[in-house]
Design a protein around this motif. Structure first.
Motif, PDB file in Angstrom:
ATOM      1  N   ARG A  57      21.273  -8.793  28.359  1.00 38.64           N
ATOM      2  CA  ARG A  57      21.635  -8.767  26.931  1.00 38.64           C
ATOM      3  C   ARG A  57      20.807  -9.778  26.135  1.00 38.64           C
ATOM      4  N   VAL A  58      20.662 -10.985  26.676  1.00 42.89           N
ATOM      5  CA  VAL A  58      19.887 -12.029  26.004  1.00 42.89           C
ATOM      6  C   VAL A  58      18.405 -11.650  25.965  1.00 42.89           C
ATOM      7  N   ALA A  59      17.882 -11.108  27.043  1.00 39.09           N
ATOM      8  CA  ALA A  59      16.474 -10.710  27.066  1.00 39.09           C
ATOM      9  C   ALA A  59      16.200  -9.647  26.008  1.00 39.09           C
ATOM     10  N   ARG A  60      17.108  -8.703  25.863  1.00 34.57           N
ATOM     11  CA  ARG A  60      16.927  -7.667  24.838  1.00 34.57           C
ATOM     12  C   ARG A  60      17.039  -8.267  23.428  1.00 34.57           C
ATOM     13  N   ALA A  61      17.891  -9.284  23.261  1.00 27.91           N
ATOM     14  CA  ALA A  61      17.991  -9.973  21.970  1.00 27.91           C
ATOM     15  C   ALA A  61      16.702 -10.751  21.686  1.00 27.91           C
ATOM     16  N   ALA A  62      16.086 -11.305  22.729  1.00 24.51           N
ATOM     17  CA  ALA A  62      14.811 -12.016  22.558  1.00 24.51           C
ATOM     18  C   ALA A  62      13.727 -11.046  22.093  1.00 24.51           C
ATOM     19  N   ILE A  63      13.715  -9.855  22.669  1.00 22.90           N
ATOM     20  CA  ILE A  63      12.752  -8.832  22.239  1.00 22.90           C
ATOM     21  C   ILE A  63      12.980  -8.493  20.771  1.00 22.90           C
ATOM     22  N   ALA A  64      14.243  -8.355  20.389  1.00 26.81           N
ATOM     23  CA  ALA A  64      14.568  -8.047  18.993  1.00 26.81           C
ATOM     24  C   ALA A  64      14.102  -9.158  18.057  1.00 26.81           C
ATOM     25  N   ALA A  65      14.032 -10.406  18.579  1.00 27.91           N
ATOM     26  CA  ALA A  65      13.565 -11.546  17.789  1.00 27.91           C
ATOM     27  C   ALA A  65      12.045 -11.679  17.835  1.00 27.91           C
ATOM     28  N   GLY A  66      11.367 -10.763  18.534  1.00 31.64           N
ATOM     29  CA  GLY A  66       9.909 -10.779  18.569  1.00 31.64           C
ATOM     30  C   GLY A  66       9.300 -11.504  19.745  1.00 31.64           C
ATOM     31  N   VAL A  67      10.115 -11.910  20.722  1.00 34.46           N
ATOM     32  CA  VAL A  67       9.608 -12.622  21.891  1.00 34.46           C
ATOM     33  C   VAL A  67       9.283 -11.597  22.976  1.00 34.46           C
ATOM     34  N   THR A  68       8.020 -11.533  23.345  1.00 33.79           N
ATOM     35  CA  THR A  68       7.603 -10.565  24.364  1.00 33.79           C
ATOM     36  C   THR A  68       6.342 -11.059  25.058  1.00 33.79           C
ATOM     37  N   PRO A  69       6.114 -10.755  26.323  1.00 36.81           N
ATOM     38  CA  PRO A  69       7.056 -10.072  27.199  1.00 36.81           C
ATOM     39  C   PRO A  69       8.208 -11.001  27.550  1.00 36.81           C
ATOM     40  N   ILE A  70       9.287 -10.447  28.041  1.00 37.69           N
ATOM     41  CA  ILE A  70      10.459 -11.242  28.405  1.00 37.69           C
ATOM     42  C   ILE A  70      11.063 -10.642  29.665  1.00 37.69           C
ATOM     43  N   ALA A  71      11.754 -11.469  30.446  1.00 38.97           N
ATOM     44  CA  ALA A  71      12.290 -11.002  31.722  1.00 38.97           C
ATOM     45  C   ALA A  71      13.665 -11.585  31.988  1.00 38.97           C
ATOM     46  N   MET A 113       8.843  -6.133  40.681  1.00 45.96           N
ATOM     47  CA  MET A 113       9.266  -6.291  39.301  1.00 45.96           C
ATOM     48  C   MET A 113       9.308  -4.907  38.663  1.00 45.96           C
ATOM     49  N   LYS A 114      10.383  -4.675  37.945  1.00 45.65           N
ATOM     50  CA  LYS A 114      10.495  -3.443  37.172  1.00 45.65           C
ATOM     51  C   LYS A 114      10.164  -3.783  35.726  1.00 45.65           C
ATOM     52  N   SER A 115       9.491  -2.867  35.046  1.00 40.15           N
ATOM     53  CA  SER A 115       9.221  -3.109  33.626  1.00 40.15           C
ATOM     54  C   SER A 115       9.574  -1.864  32.826  1.00 40.15           C
ATOM     55  N   GLU A 116       9.928  -2.124  31.576  1.00 41.32           N
ATOM     56  CA  GLU A 116      10.361  -1.058  30.668  1.00 41.32           C
ATOM     57  C   GLU A 116       9.770  -1.362  29.298  1.00 41.32           C
ATOM     58  N   LYS A 117       9.297  -0.337  28.631  1.00 42.61           N
ATOM     59  CA  LYS A 117       8.808  -0.501  27.268  1.00 42.61           C
ATOM     60  C   LYS A 117       9.990  -0.383  26.316  1.00 42.61           C
ATOM     61  N   VAL A 118      10.120  -1.369  25.425  1.00 43.20           N
ATOM     62  CA  VAL A 118      11.143  -1.359  24.378  1.00 43.20           C
ATOM     63  C   VAL A 118      10.372  -1.483  23.072  1.00 43.20           C
ATOM     64  N   GLY A 119      10.106  -0.361  22.439  1.00 42.44           N
ATOM     65  CA  GLY A 119       9.227  -0.368  21.267  1.00 42.44           C
ATOM     66  C   GLY A 119       7.837  -0.781  21.719  1.00 42.44           C
ATOM     67  N   ASP A 120       7.304  -1.849  21.112  1.00 47.11           N
ATOM     68  CA  ASP A 120       5.997  -2.374  21.501  1.00 47.11           C
ATOM     69  C   ASP A 120       6.113  -3.473  22.554  1.00 47.11           C
ATOM     70  N   ALA A 121       7.332  -3.835  22.916  1.00 45.38           N
ATOM     71  CA  ALA A 121       7.571  -4.958  23.822  1.00 45.38           C
ATOM     72  C   ALA A 121       7.711  -4.496  25.271  1.00 45.38           C
ATOM     73  N   THR A 122       7.531  -5.453  26.174  1.00 42.36           N
ATOM     74  CA  THR A 122       7.744  -5.201  27.593  1.00 42.36           C
ATOM     75  C   THR A 122       8.946  -6.015  28.058  1.00 42.36           C
ATOM     76  N   PHE A 123       9.905  -5.319  28.650  1.00 41.76           N
ATOM     77  CA  PHE A 123      11.116  -5.940  29.202  1.00 41.76           C
ATOM     78  C   PHE A 123      11.022  -5.822  30.718  1.00 41.76           C
ATOM     79  N   GLU A 124      11.097  -6.974  31.400  1.00 39.13           N
ATOM     80  CA  GLU A 124      10.933  -6.982  32.851  1.00 39.13           C
ATOM     81  C   GLU A 124      12.212  -7.422  33.554  1.00 39.13           C
ATOM     82  N   THR A 125      12.434  -6.844  34.719  1.00 42.78           N
ATOM     83  CA  THR A 125      13.534  -7.252  35.599  1.00 42.78           C
ATOM     84  C   THR A 125      12.896  -7.737  36.888  1.00 42.78           C
ATOM     85  N   TRP A 126      13.085  -9.023  37.175  1.00 45.17           N
ATOM     86  CA  TRP A 126      12.484  -9.651  38.354  1.00 45.17           C
ATOM     87  C   TRP A 126      13.514  -9.768  39.466  1.00 45.17           C
TER      88      TRP A 126
END
Length: 126
Positions: free
Chosen positions: A80-94, A1-14
């Motif tokens: 794109r949707v995962a990044r939109a979820a982060i923008a909506a405050g949903v974290t972590p997301i993958a 799994m790869k992870s990336e910090k987007v602000g305070d959120a964690t965005f993961e690629t599985w």
């Protein structure tokens, strides 16, 4: 799994294998963001449908017990949707790297359409 910090959120690629293991173990909710037509033609059995065109990040369920992982055809829309979820405050997301195409390439089972009858059928690639 790869992870990336987007602000305070964690965005993961599985990877497909990581998603398959977690999905089989009932640890994730897999959400397909393709169109209803794509989903009806073939999809991962048990995946929920939330098309990109109708996506509302603030309507996602809480991730208390199960993580949310998005997928699409190739990984572009699900990222794109995962990044939109982060923008909506949903974290972590993958999201799943390579999407449904990678799932099929990895020879994972799915529901397809019997072209002779139009009925759904289980497909187990060899």
């Amino acid at each position: 799994m790869k992870s990336e910090k987007v602000g305070d959120a964690t965005f993961e690629t599985w990877t497909v294998d990581e998603v398959a293991r977690a999905f089989d173990a009932n640890e994730i909710v897999l959400i397909d963001v393709r169109t209803p037509q794509e989903y009806m033609f073939e999809h991962i059995e048990g995946a929920l449908l939330m098309p990109l065109a109708f996506f509302k990040g603030d309507k996602l369920p809480d991730q208390g017990k199960k993580r949310i992982v998005f997928h699409c055809g190739s990984g572009v829309r699900s990222e794109r949707v995962a990044r939109a979820a982060i923008a909506a405050g949903v974290t972590p997301i993958a999201h799943m790297e390579g999407g449904f195409g990678a799932w099929k390439e990895a020879k994972k089972p799915f529901i397809g359409t019997n072209m002779a009858t139009g009925a759904p059928q289980s497909v187990t690639p060899e």
